[in-house]
Motif scaffolding. Structure first.
Motif, mmCIF file in Angstrom:
data_model
loop_
_atom_site.group_PDB
_atom_site.id
_atom_site.type_symbol
_atom_site.label_atom_id
_atom_site.label_comp_id
_atom_site.label_asym_id
_atom_site.label_seq_id
_atom_site.Cartn_x
_atom_site.Cartn_y
_atom_site.Cartn_z
ATOM 1 N N LEU A 48 0.757 -1.395 -0.075
ATOM 2 C CA LEU A 48 0.380 0.006 -0.009
ATOM 3 C C LEU A 48 0.849 1.442 0.096
ATOM 4 O O LEU A 48 0.503 2.351 -0.645
ATOM 5 C CB LEU A 48 -1.019 -0.153 1.199
ATOM 6 C CG LEU A 48 -2.376 -0.817 1.120
ATOM 7 C CD1 LEU A 48 -3.237 -0.537 2.050
ATOM 8 C CD2 LEU A 48 -2.925 -0.221 -0.339
ATOM 9 N N GLY A 51 1.663 1.752 -3.533
ATOM 10 C CA GLY A 51 0.496 2.096 -4.371
ATOM 11 C C GLY A 51 -0.394 3.289 -3.995
ATOM 12 O O GLY A 51 -0.603 4.133 -4.871
ATOM 13 N N ASN A 52 0.084 3.709 -2.701
ATOM 14 C CA ASN A 52 -0.506 5.119 -2.578
ATOM 15 C C ASN A 52 0.537 6.162 -2.841
ATOM 16 O O ASN A 52 -0.078 7.394 -3.466
ATOM 17 C CB ASN A 52 -0.748 5.450 -0.952
ATOM 18 C CG ASN A 52 -1.905 4.674 -0.294
ATOM 19 O OD1 ASN A 52 -2.847 4.818 -1.188
ATOM 20 N ND2 ASN A 52 -1.749 4.275 0.763
ATOM 21 N N SER A 55 -0.314 6.535 -6.677
ATOM 22 C CA SER A 55 -1.743 7.221 -6.808
ATOM 23 C C SER A 55 -1.610 8.769 -6.406
ATOM 24 O O SER A 55 -2.130 9.459 -7.203
ATOM 25 C CB SER A 55 -2.634 6.578 -5.658
ATOM 26 O OG SER A 55 -3.934 7.230 -5.697
ATOM 27 N N LYS A 80 -3.020 2.028 -8.062
ATOM 28 C CA LYS A 80 -2.744 1.720 -6.665
ATOM 29 C C LYS A 80 -3.319 0.399 -6.049
ATOM 30 O O LYS A 80 -2.398 -0.504 -5.603
ATOM 31 C CB LYS A 80 -3.574 2.549 -5.669
ATOM 32 C CG LYS A 80 -3.786 2.348 -4.251
ATOM 33 C CD LYS A 80 -4.657 3.456 -3.588
ATOM 34 C CE LYS A 80 -4.999 2.927 -2.282
ATOM 35 N NZ LYS A 80 -5.832 3.849 -1.458
ATOM 36 N N TRP A 81 -4.391 -0.103 -6.604
ATOM 37 C CA TRP A 81 -4.798 -1.365 -6.485
ATOM 38 C C TRP A 81 -4.111 -2.560 -6.896
ATOM 39 O O TRP A 81 -3.774 -3.726 -6.710
ATOM 40 C CB TRP A 81 -6.362 -1.625 -6.182
ATOM 41 C CG TRP A 81 -6.766 -0.716 -5.092
ATOM 42 C CD1 TRP A 81 -7.653 0.244 -5.398
ATOM 43 C CD2 TRP A 81 -6.798 -1.191 -3.611
ATOM 44 N NE1 TRP A 81 -7.904 0.620 -3.667
ATOM 45 C CE2 TRP A 81 -7.269 0.071 -2.970
ATOM 46 C CE3 TRP A 81 -6.031 -2.256 -3.051
ATOM 47 C CZ2 TRP A 81 -7.418 -0.181 -1.640
ATOM 48 C CZ3 TRP A 81 -5.984 -2.058 -1.521
ATOM 49 C CH2 TRP A 81 -6.769 -1.063 -1.030
#
Length: 128
Positions: A48, A51-52, A55, A80-81
């Motif tokens: 994450l 991913g963040n 993003s 992100k996902w």
């Protein structure tokens, strides 16, 4: 001149840093149990964090027309996902890490990011 996009990007990247710190602290707590579990927590949280960060960079790239901004937002969420799922799949399938600590790292990262982003946004509003 005030650039709300740059301010949002800075807040999102600060929240990513807080997220990384929380995941590192949780992984350090798990190292007392088992090194593989600590690694699994780190991989789950790193999924994450990456991913963040992706993003924030994609979605908040600059001032653009509304349709482009909406497209960037969708691309950022999907990216992100996708990054999170690929990192988690690699952790489970390639490195054979334990799934429960990996999930704990993922959840801790997600909650830390959301809380940090909320509090950082409140701090920005109270200063301005």
């Amino acid at each position: 001149m005030h650039d709300p996009i740059a301010a949002g990007r800075r807040a999102a990247l600060r929240a990513v840093a807080v997220q990384g710190l929380v995941v590192a602290l949780l992984a350090a707590a798990f190292i007392a149990r088992d090194a593989r579990e600590a690694l699994a927590v780190g991989v789950g949280g790193l999924a994450l964090v990456l991913g963040n960060a992706l993003s924030a960079v994609v979605a908040l790239g600059g001032i653009v027309p509304a349709p482009v901004a909406f497209g960037r937002l969708l691309l950022a969420a999907m990216g992100k996902w996708l990054v999170a799922i690929v990192v988690l799949a690699a952790g489970l399938a390639v490195w054979r890490l334990p799934p429960l600590p990996m999930l704990a790292g993922l959840v801790a990262g997600l909650l830390a990011y959301l809380l940090a982003l909320n509090f950082l946004k409140q701090d920005a509003h109270s200063k301005g």
